[in-house]
Write a protein that holds these residues in place. Structure first.
Motif, PDB file in Angstrom:
ATOM      1  N   MET A  34      10.963   1.226  -2.429  1.00 41.70           N
ATOM      2  CA  MET A  34       9.831   1.455  -1.527  1.00 41.70           C
ATOM      3  C   MET A  34       8.640   2.013  -2.301  1.00 41.70           C
ATOM      4  O   MET A  34       7.498   1.594  -2.096  1.00 41.70           O
ATOM      5  N   ALA A  35       8.929   2.929  -3.212  1.00 44.37           N
ATOM      6  CA  ALA A  35       7.850   3.504  -4.019  1.00 44.37           C
ATOM      7  C   ALA A  35       7.240   2.435  -4.923  1.00 44.37           C
ATOM      8  O   ALA A  35       6.024   2.393  -5.132  1.00 44.37           O
ATOM      9  N   LYS A  36       8.084   1.568  -5.439  1.00 44.27           N
ATOM     10  CA  LYS A  36       7.594   0.506  -6.326  1.00 44.27           C
ATOM     11  C   LYS A  36       6.622  -0.401  -5.586  1.00 44.27           C
ATOM     12  O   LYS A  36       5.647  -0.882  -6.150  1.00 44.27           O
ATOM     13  N   LYS A  37       6.925  -0.615  -4.325  1.00 41.21           N
ATOM     14  CA  LYS A  37       6.097  -1.518  -3.532  1.00 41.21           C
ATOM     15  C   LYS A  37       4.775  -0.859  -3.140  1.00 41.21           C
ATOM     16  O   LYS A  37       3.711  -1.468  -3.216  1.00 41.21           O
ATOM     17  N   ARG A  38       4.848   0.418  -2.711  1.00 39.52           N
ATOM     18  CA  ARG A  38       3.645   1.015  -2.118  1.00 39.52           C
ATOM     19  C   ARG A  38       2.976   2.066  -3.003  1.00 39.52           C
ATOM     20  O   ARG A  38       1.780   2.283  -2.880  1.00 39.52           O
ATOM     21  N   ASP A  39       3.748   2.745  -3.820  1.00 46.89           N
ATOM     22  CA  ASP A  39       3.153   3.752  -4.720  1.00 46.89           C
ATOM     23  C   ASP A  39       3.558   3.458  -6.163  1.00 46.89           C
ATOM     24  O   ASP A  39       4.173   4.290  -6.820  1.00 46.89           O
ATOM     25  N   PRO A  40       3.238   2.261  -6.659  1.00 50.42           N
ATOM     26  CA  PRO A  40       3.748   1.871  -7.986  1.00 50.42           C
ATOM     27  C   PRO A  40       3.282   2.804  -9.096  1.00 50.42           C
ATOM     28  O   PRO A  40       3.949   2.921 -10.121  1.00 50.42           O
TER      29      PRO A  40
ATOM     30  N   LYS B  33       1.641   3.366  11.711  1.00 49.95           N
ATOM     31  CA  LYS B  33       1.029   2.593  10.632  1.00 49.95           C
ATOM     32  C   LYS B  33       0.897   3.449   9.375  1.00 49.95           C
ATOM     33  O   LYS B  33       1.276   3.035   8.275  1.00 49.95           O
ATOM     34  N   VAL B  34       0.377   4.647   9.548  1.00 49.75           N
ATOM     35  CA  VAL B  34       0.162   5.507   8.377  1.00 49.75           C
ATOM     36  C   VAL B  34       1.497   5.942   7.778  1.00 49.75           C
ATOM     37  O   VAL B  34       1.686   5.913   6.559  1.00 49.75           O
ATOM     38  N   VAL B  35       2.427   6.318   8.644  1.00 49.30           N
ATOM     39  CA  VAL B  35       3.696   6.852   8.140  1.00 49.30           C
ATOM     40  C   VAL B  35       4.574   5.745   7.552  1.00 49.30           C
ATOM     41  O   VAL B  35       5.186   5.918   6.507  1.00 49.30           O
ATOM     42  N   ASN B  36       4.618   4.619   8.212  1.00 50.26           N
ATOM     43  CA  ASN B  36       5.553   3.577   7.763  1.00 50.26           C
ATOM     44  C   ASN B  36       4.948   2.549   6.821  1.00 50.26           C
ATOM     45  O   ASN B  36       5.670   1.963   6.025  1.00 50.26           O
ATOM     46  N   GLN B  37       3.661   2.289   6.952  1.00 47.78           N
ATOM     47  CA  GLN B  37       3.091   1.233   6.122  1.00 47.78           C
ATOM     48  C   GLN B  37       2.257   1.760   4.966  1.00 47.78           C
ATOM     49  O   GLN B  37       2.386   1.309   3.844  1.00 47.78           O
ATOM     50  N   GLU B  38       1.378   2.721   5.254  1.00 44.12           N
ATOM     51  CA  GLU B  38       0.499   3.174   4.186  1.00 44.12           C
ATOM     52  C   GLU B  38       1.229   4.088   3.206  1.00 44.12           C
ATOM     53  O   GLU B  38       0.932   4.115   2.027  1.00 44.12           O
ATOM     54  N   ASN B  39       2.163   4.858   3.748  1.00 44.94           N
ATOM     55  CA  ASN B  39       2.853   5.797   2.873  1.00 44.94           C
ATOM     56  C   ASN B  39       4.272   5.335   2.629  1.00 44.94           C
ATOM     57  O   ASN B  39       4.768   4.445   3.293  1.00 44.94           O
TER      58      ASN B  39
END
Lengths: 219, 442, 134
Positions: A34-40, B33-39
């Motif tokens: 999940m981190a790789k996808k959104r917080d790489p 949206k913020v909790v599940n998608q942005e973060n």
């Protein structure tokens, strides 16, 4: 009683250990992917030496500023965690059961030491419970499940001691002891007990971020 | 009970009118949206790992100042905001959002002191940024703060400074400075310079003297420098604090692009903490840069380099007792505490440390956009930083050296309210006043 | 007279019949007595010897003394059961800490023998404190 005991000390051990190990591995994979996808960038900044340094420093008593500010809490926390981890692994009866099952054996704690350490675990939990009830900032944020998790951790040690001293019905107590142990192992991946895994993960991230990017220590 | 405990509910049109329009569905979908998608993992790991031990509490100046009210402990603020939002799957009321916005915008400075207290390194500042993001997307932001964000959107600077006013202000300061240094220039848009100097919009707006001082230091040091004549000159970033990440990205892009257009080797920033945070930490990441796309150094680093290279020399020293305040963004952000002290000590031999200090220093309680939430919330932060006043008082110093604009604002209010009778100085103030000035007219 | 003799013979026969098991029983043994351990971590295991001998004799219907071999085995699983370890301390063959890895250690020997049978027979104690009663 026979069947229950054999099940709990046989197949159920596999179930619990698999849930524990795969629960933690699954959690690790879930979080990293999940981190790789959104917080790489977390991986771009990750540096092994800083991660290790941060983890080690937070594992040394009184090495950080906040540990020195709370000496009682620090002592209790360290004693509690050390006993909590050492006793189940090195208790004589546990090692004998491993040996009976798999023929592997290792060093064991003298019984009196294991008993003392179990009392220390219970003492630690009692301290945490009282602290949560008495200290306003802890009480304010303590949820019902926090006490529940402390209970889950306390039960294997409480029943273990009662079984050791053969107080009340031994047969019932030993079954409760094994069952409580399973509950604790299974609870680890699904509650904040997973800080077993998340402590090194988060510290690794924070250590890399602070020492590596921000050029400042994180303790 | 201290006066802090009696604070009443604060009216703020940005918050009050913002929540009026909200519907439950809108609140829920935005939170999800913020909790599940942005973060991502970071949020989940931090919220899921917290054992609610409360060890972070004493990190927070609000907690310490408001009589150890657990509501103001870092974990208390997370409980009041994210825990509820996440455990209720976004099903929270308007009133909840109103309270959460107040907490996230005006009762947390995002100073990250609590990160140093948490055994797991849980970053409450980051968690509060997530709450601010939710509030921003819901249109519930403090009015004054939102005004600066509107200014950012419309003008690319924080203070509604028009393009011609900007140039005017620089030329005005150049003219003033030429009385002292006859050959001095504030080079505008000089392509190929070594340094682009960027400031925050409050400098041309009402602290123009700081630009004069910087120009004098550049002049004495013989630097090849310039300031951009077009938008991008303002390095401040209130959008970062309001939760408007898109605008934060646009602002930083404009800033970096101004430097690229002028083909400078590096950007030197004025003594501002949050602007520094936006270039090394948040804005660059939003834009996809691992580091800063162009070398950017804070004034502390720049002054320290000048001193070490002997480009500025000490002419006189301050004899009064001084103390050094570490701004969160330069210390917990970039570890500039020793450099800052090196510069300060060169001019103020009579230094005393405040305790705690360096990376464990108490926050000024103005940063993180809190002071920008304006007059309605002023007392929240002044009363919320009694601990800082006590810390300062204990030093017995007469002068506080604080290399950050927000810290200045916050400390001034504290010094005034708690009658500390201390002066607050930038490093630039001290250097300008006490350096050797060859070529200056007396 | 022959009647009296018959009574006497009958009495002797009955006595012999009831006393015979006593020849190879340990009527007073209630616990495993083991001196090989340098220090004892747990109390000695409860072990009513004769309950076991009767149990085994009935269950397996083995002949006379070869019943003993069920526990008092000697030199591996010798199917002829000619040699037995009756009278020889277990620890003579099963040291507390054997040098040879193929030799079962004393504790394991007891546990495998006792617990193994109890599990197999679904009878008798199997948890630690059920044998090592305080």
């Amino acid at each position: 009683m026979h069947t229950v005991y054999i099940f709990l000390t046989g197949p159920m051990v596999w179930v619990s250990l698999l849930i524990l190990v795969f629960g933690l591995i699954g959690k690790f994979i879930y979080l990293t992917s999940m981190a790789k996808k959104r917080d790489p960038w977390i991986f771009n900044y990750f540096q092994f030496k800083y991660a290790i340094k941060s983890i080690l420093i937070w594992l040394v008593p009184f090495a950080t500023m906040n540990m020195r500010r709370n000496p009682v809490m620090t002592v209790v926390t360290f004693v509690f965690h050390i006993c909590l981890i050492i006793v189940p692994i090195f208790a004589l009866a546990h090692v004998i059961m491993w040996e009976e099952a798999w023929g592997i054996s290792w060093w064991t704690l003298p019984e009196t030491v294991a008993v003392t350490m179990s009392f220390l675990v219970l003492g630690g939990i009692l301290f945490f419970i009282i602290r949560r009830m008495k200290l306003p900032e802890a009480r304010y944020v303590t949820r019902v499940q926090d006490y529940f998790i402390l209970l889950i951790v306390a039960l294997p040690f409480l029943t273990g001691l009662l079984a050791y001293y053969q107080i009340f019905n031994y047969q019932l107590m030993i079954i409760l002891h094994v069952a409580a142990g399973h509950i604790m192992l299974i609870a680890i991946p699904f509650t904040w007990l997973s800080h077993l895994l998340l402590f090194p993960m988060l510290r690794g991230y924070v250590g890399s971020e602070f020492q590596g990017v921000r050029n400042v220590k994180d303790w | 009970m201290s006066e802090a405990a009696t604070a009443a509910k604060i009216e703020d049109p940005g918050l009050d009118q913002g929540v009026e329009k909200l519907t439950r569905d809108q609140i829920q979908s935005t939170i999800l949206k913020v909790v599940n998608q942005e973060n991502s993992a970071r949020l989940r790991a931090m919220v899921g790992t917290c054992v609610s031990c409360g060890l972070c509490s004493e990190a927070c100046h609000y907690f310490m100042s408001y009589d150890r009210n657990p509501y103001y402990a870092p974990v208390g603020k997370v409980k009041e905001t994210l825990w509820e939002m996440m455990s209720r799957n976004g099903m929270v009321s308007k009133e909840f959002i109103r309270r959460a916005a107040t907490t996230a915008y005006t009762e947390c400075n995002l100073c990250k002191r609590c990160v140093h207290f948490c055994p797991f390194g849980i970053d409450t500042a980051y968690l509060m940024t997530v709450v601010r993001r939710i509030c921003h997307l819901l249109g519930v932001t403090p009015q004054y703060l939102q005004d600066t964000c509107h200014s950012h959107s419309a003008t690319f600077n924080q203070m509604w400074v028009k393009d011609d006013e900007w140039i005017d202000s620089l030329q005005w300061q150049e003219e003033e400075a030429r009385d002292e240094f006859p050959g001095l220039r504030i080079p505008l848009d000089k392509e190929g310079s070594d340094i682009m100097y960027s400031v925050i919009a409050p400098e041309p707006k009402f602290r123009a003297q700081l630009i004069y001082q910087a120009a004098a230091i550049f002049q004495v040091a013989g630097s090849d420098w310039t300031m951009p004549a077009t938008p991008g000159w303002d390095n401040s970033d209130m959008a970062m604090f309001s939760g408007d990440a898109e605008m934060m990205g646009r602002l930083k892009k404009k800033h970096y692009e101004a430097a690229r257009r002028l083909r400078v080797k590096k950007i030197v920033m004025g003594e501002c903490g949050h602007a520094y945070r936006s270039v090394y930490d948040m804005g660059n990441r939003w834009l996809g840069f691992k580091d800063m796309p162009i070398p950017i150094i804070h004034a502390i680093q720049f002054y320290c380099e000048l001193l070490r290279a002997g480009k500025i020399k000490v002419a006189s020293r301050i004899t009064e007792l001084c103390t050094f305040h570490d701004p969160c963004n330069t210390v917990r952000g970039m570890g500039l505490h020793e450099m800052g002290r090196e510069v300060a000590r060169a001019f103020c031999p009579n230094m005393v440390e405040m305790h705690p200090n360096r990376e464990h220093n108490y926050c000024c309680c103005a940063g993180g956009g809190v002071i920008n939430c304006g007059p309605p919330h002023k007392m929240t932060r002044v009363l919320g930083n009694r601990i800082k006043a006590e810390q300062l008082k204990a030093t017995g110093a007469k002068i506080i050296v604080a290399p950050c604009h927000n810290c200045h604002g916050g400390l001034e209010d504290i010094v005034h309210h708690y009658k500390l009778n201390m002066k607050i100085k930038f490093l630039g103030d001290i250097i300008y006043e006490h350096m050797q000035k060859p070529g200056a007219v007396e | 007279m022959p009647k009296k003799l018959a009574y006497l013979m009958g009495a002797i026969a009955i006595t012999v019949f009831f006393l015979a098991p006593a020849l190879y029983s340990q009527t007073d043994m209630t616990h495993v007595i083991e001196d090989a351990y340098p220090s004892k971590e747990r109390p000695p295991s409860v072990f009513p010897h004769d309950e076991h001998t009767y149990e085994i004799a009935e269950e397996f219907d083995l002949d006379g003394m070869s019943d003993c071999y069920f526990c008092h085995h000697y030199d591996g699983p010798d199917q002829d059961h000619m040699d037995m370890s009756v009278g020889i301390p277990c620890s003579d063959c099963h040291p507390v800490d054997p040098v040879d890895p193929d030799v079962t250690a004393l504790t394991m020997a007891y546990h495998e023998l006792c617990k193994g049978c109890h599990i197999q027979e679904k009878a008798g104690p199997i948890a630690c404190g059920e044998c090592h009663v305080r």
